[in-house]
Motif scaffolding. Sequence first.
Motif, short mmCIF file in Angstrom:
data_model
loop_
_atom_site.label_atom_id
_atom_site.label_comp_id
_atom_site.label_asym_id
_atom_site.label_seq_id
_atom_site.Cartn_x
_atom_site.Cartn_y
_atom_site.Cartn_z
N SER A 22 -17.76 6.69 -18.06
CA SER A 22 -19.14 6.19 -18.11
C SER A 22 -19.79 6.51 -19.45
O SER A 22 -20.55 5.70 -20.00
N ALA A 23 -19.51 7.71 -19.99
CA ALA A 23 -20.08 8.09 -21.29
C ALA A 23 -19.60 7.15 -22.39
O ALA A 23 -20.38 6.75 -23.27
N VAL A 24 -18.33 6.77 -22.33
CA VAL A 24 -17.80 5.83 -23.31
C VAL A 24 -18.47 4.47 -23.16
O VAL A 24 -18.87 3.83 -24.15
N GLU A 25 -18.61 4.00 -21.91
CA GLU A 25 -19.19 2.67 -21.67
C GLU A 25 -20.68 2.64 -21.98
O GLU A 25 -21.19 1.63 -22.49
N GLU A 26 -21.39 3.73 -21.72
CA GLU A 26 -22.83 3.78 -21.99
C GLU A 26 -23.13 4.20 -23.43
O GLU A 26 -24.25 4.01 -23.91
N SER A 41 -27.42 18.01 -18.70
CA SER A 41 -26.78 19.24 -19.16
C SER A 41 -25.44 19.47 -18.44
O SER A 41 -24.45 19.91 -19.04
N THR A 42 -25.40 19.13 -17.16
CA THR A 42 -24.16 19.27 -16.39
C THR A 42 -23.11 18.28 -16.88
O THR A 42 -21.93 18.63 -17.00
N ALA A 43 -23.55 17.08 -17.21
CA ALA A 43 -22.63 16.07 -17.72
C ALA A 43 -22.03 16.52 -19.04
O ALA A 43 -20.81 16.41 -19.27
N THR A 44 -22.88 17.04 -19.94
CA THR A 44 -22.39 17.52 -21.24
C THR A 44 -21.37 18.64 -21.06
O THR A 44 -20.32 18.65 -21.72
N LYS A 45 -21.67 19.58 -20.14
CA LYS A 45 -20.77 20.69 -19.91
C LYS A 45 -19.43 20.22 -19.35
O LYS A 45 -18.37 20.69 -19.76
N ARG A 46 -19.46 19.26 -18.43
CA ARG A 46 -18.23 18.76 -17.83
C ARG A 46 -17.34 18.10 -18.89
O ARG A 46 -16.13 18.28 -18.91
N ILE A 47 -17.95 17.32 -19.77
CA ILE A 47 -17.16 16.64 -20.79
C ILE A 47 -16.62 17.63 -21.81
O ILE A 47 -15.47 17.53 -22.29
N GLN A 48 -17.42 18.64 -22.17
CA GLN A 48 -16.92 19.69 -23.07
C GLN A 48 -15.75 20.43 -22.42
O GLN A 48 -14.75 20.73 -23.09
N ASP A 49 -15.86 20.74 -21.13
CA ASP A 49 -14.77 21.41 -20.42
C ASP A 49 -13.52 20.51 -20.38
O ASP A 49 -12.39 21.01 -20.50
N LEU A 50 -13.73 19.21 -20.22
CA LEU A 50 -12.60 18.27 -20.22
C LEU A 50 -11.85 18.33 -21.56
O LEU A 50 -10.62 18.38 -21.60
N ASP A 52 -11.86 20.85 -23.65
CA ASP A 52 -11.22 22.17 -23.76
C ASP A 52 -9.92 22.21 -22.97
O ASP A 52 -8.90 22.73 -23.43
N ILE A 53 -9.95 21.65 -21.76
CA ILE A 53 -8.76 21.65 -20.92
C ILE A 53 -7.67 20.77 -21.53
O ILE A 53 -6.49 21.13 -21.55
N ALA A 54 -8.07 19.61 -22.04
CA ALA A 54 -7.09 18.71 -22.67
C ALA A 54 -6.56 19.28 -23.97
O ALA A 54 -5.45 18.97 -24.40
N GLY A 55 -7.38 20.12 -24.61
CA GLY A 55 -6.96 20.70 -25.88
C GLY A 55 -7.04 19.74 -27.04
O GLY A 55 -6.34 19.91 -28.05
N ILE A 56 -7.92 18.73 -26.92
CA ILE A 56 -8.03 17.74 -27.99
C ILE A 56 -9.41 17.09 -27.92
O ILE A 56 -10.01 16.98 -26.85
N ARG A 57 -9.94 16.69 -29.06
CA ARG A 57 -11.24 16.05 -29.12
C ARG A 57 -11.12 14.64 -28.53
O ARG A 57 -10.28 13.85 -28.95
N LEU A 58 -11.99 14.32 -27.56
CA LEU A 58 -11.95 13.02 -26.89
C LEU A 58 -13.13 12.13 -27.26
O LEU A 58 -13.03 10.91 -27.17
N LEU A 59 -14.25 12.73 -27.66
CA LEU A 59 -15.43 11.97 -28.06
C LEU A 59 -15.86 12.38 -29.45
O LEU A 59 -15.81 13.56 -29.81
N GLU A 60 -16.28 11.38 -30.23
CA GLU A 60 -16.87 11.64 -31.54
C GLU A 60 -18.37 11.50 -31.39
O GLU A 60 -18.87 10.48 -30.90
N ARG A 61 -19.10 12.54 -31.80
CA ARG A 61 -20.56 12.50 -31.71
C ARG A 61 -21.13 11.87 -32.97
O ARG A 61 -20.76 12.25 -34.09
N THR A 62 -22.01 10.88 -32.80
CA THR A 62 -22.65 10.21 -33.93
C THR A 62 -24.15 10.22 -33.70
O THR A 62 -24.62 10.50 -32.58
N PRO A 63 -24.95 9.90 -34.73
CA PRO A 63 -26.41 9.86 -34.54
C PRO A 63 -26.83 8.86 -33.46
O PRO A 63 -27.88 9.01 -32.85
N ARG A 64 -26.03 7.85 -33.22
CA ARG A 64 -26.39 6.84 -32.23
C ARG A 64 -25.83 7.13 -30.84
O ARG A 64 -26.10 6.39 -29.90
N GLY A 65 -25.03 8.15 -30.71
CA GLY A 65 -24.45 8.46 -29.41
C GLY A 65 -23.01 8.92 -29.56
O GLY A 65 -22.67 9.63 -30.52
#
Length: 313
Positions: A22-26, A41-50, A52-65
């Motif tokens: 959903s984060a990718v689509e939105e 805040s819970t959503a951010t924490k869950r994705i950060q934990d994801l 960490d568990i995967a051991g790889i960056r999955l989302l790139e943070r940009t000024p637009r999202g």
Amino acid sequence: MTFNRIHLIRQVDLFTLKLFLSAVEEQQIGRAAIRENIAASTATKRIQDLEDIAGIRLLERTPRGVVPSPAGEVLVRHLRSIFGQIEDMRAEITGFSEGVRGDVTISSARSIIAPFLAHELGEFSRQHPGVELILREVDNAEIVHSVLHGEADIGVFAAAPGLELTGATVAPYRNDRLVALVPRGHPLEHRSSVSFADLHAENLIPIRALLAAFQNAARRIGREYEPRFSVRSAGVAISLVEAGLGVTVTPECLVGREASERVAMLEFSEPWANRIISIATAEGRKPSSAARALIDQLLERPRERPDAAGPRP
């Protein structure tokens, strides 16, 4: 960070994976949180934990999202497949207790709907009241395109020159033939069969869906075809023939008893006039249980049209 497959399988739940998708689509974690009905805040924490568990960056943070990283794009592709399979599983299991349910969108053309599909869709609806059928009438050339682009689950179309079928799974559904119609009293009326060359010298009135087939037939005999009339439906073309304004070619299944009494119907001596009608689905996209049930019924056996015109006059 390195990818940790064991941690990902053991510690990540489906809700977190859905939240990531959903984060990718939105393109924003906040909007994804609203969509999935949890705190931002819970959503951010869950994705950060994801991550960490995967051991790889999955989302790139940009000024637009946020946008998926290259690894995130791979995860997105697989998640869409996984959640699609989960929905198929849910629908199939539900079917055991509730019967087949869901909705099915069908794209087809008027020349196929009227003589074939209308009767069979009505029969299917009576047998499967939990399935909502959505029928889209489109030009024959657009039917397969609508299936491949997700606008329809099933397409029922007539084979035609130049029709692009790449990416479609095709199954034969019905055979039909094109016939020539001439006014009563026309010099061709008593011929046992005709060719396109016989009709080319006449005012040949094309149904728009058959225009390309006529142009190809003309080229095969070294001529060009430029019609004076052009109509969308067989009914209009037949009425013009009845008025003595020309001749036409139409699928035999569209010539009812009443019309066959006012015009002469002639067979073609050329193989291009045999019309093959097929069912198309998207290659690699598993039909839902409802769509599968409809496809199975359509392919089950040939049926006579209840309004068939009967023997050729």
